[in-house]
Design an enzyme around this catalytic site. Structure first.
Site: not given
Length: 250
Positions: A48-50, A169, A87-88, A199, A85
């Site tokens: 998970d990125r976050t 998700k 956030t990535a 997002c 993505c």
């Protein structure tokens, strides 16, 4: 295969499916051969990125996983790479250093489109994961074009988290009513006429629930259009480096 691009996806898978659907349905075709050539890497097990951005000492980094993907794509030699993505993009610079092909910067391209579409808006709403908010990916790009970023209060982030995580998700569903409520609150309570969707799950919500009166900048929709334009121009023999440079510039 020649004249193709690669997609780093799976973050999350349903949002990646939305992007694929957009490029497949928007490209102009008269026969099977008119569709785009691409390779999809649906790397669903990327951490998970976050979680990592907010707790780097406790949560596994997603960077090594994406670097492995990039190195695999280097062997295939795509014309460019799309990473669906937002956030990535926290590790964009590190990923680009490891990539032989240019990686499209989705947030930068989205904000460039925003300035063209809404040049007179002085402040812009932003809704995204807590990771994207914390790492400043969109904030930095918006401030580069001299716009004020409006995030809204904690109640907005709680609703955004619910839509992204508890609905899309975890359950694979889009609560369109909740999505519309978030846009309504950003407009009515925080006075923004344009909201950036930072997002890809929010982009999916926009795809499923676009019947609202609010102005949004949908990064995934924009990158889908840019993908089609780039891939088509490259297929026509245009200089891919010059084309990509145009889209990457602020």
């Amino acid at each position: 295969m020649k004249e193709f691009f690669s997609i780093l996806g799976g973050m999350g898978t349903i949002a990646t499916e939305s992007y694929i659907r957009l490029i497949n349905h928007r490209v102009k075709i008269k026969r099977d051969q008119d569709y785009l050539n691409y390779i999809l890497v649906n790397h669903a097990t990327v951490p998970d990125r976050t979680s990592h951005i907010l707790n780097p000492d406790k949560c596994e980094s997603f960077l090594p996983y994406l670097i492995d993907d990039i190195k695999q794509q280097n062997k295939l030699d795509p014309d460019f790479i799309v990473m669906v993505c937002n956030t990535a993009h926290y590790f964009y610079e590190e990923l680009q250093k490891n990539s032989q092909a240019p990686i499209l910067h989705m947030p930068r391209i989205a904000i460039k489109k925003m300035t063209e579409q809404y040049p007179n808006e002085d402040k812009v709403g932003l809704i995204a994961t807590r990771g994207t908010i914390a790492d400043g990916i969109y904030k930095n790009e918006i401030e580069k074009v001299d716009k004020e970023v409006v995030l809204g209060g904690s109640e907005i982030q709680d609703l955004v988290d619910e839509l992204i995580y508890q609905n899309i998700k975890e359950k694979g569903i889009v609560d369109v009513t909740l999505y519309h409520r978030i846009l309504e609150l950003m407009h009515d309570n925080y006075g923004v006429n344009v909201v950036v969707l930072g997002c890809t799950e929010l982009s999916l919500a926009q795809e499923k629930g676009d019947n609202h009166p609010y102005h949004v900048i949908d990064a995934q929709s924009i990158i889908a259009d840019v993908t089609i334009e780039l891939a088509t121009q490259i297929r026509q023999g245009q200089d891919k480096n010059q084309i990509i440079k145009h889209y990457q510039e602020v």
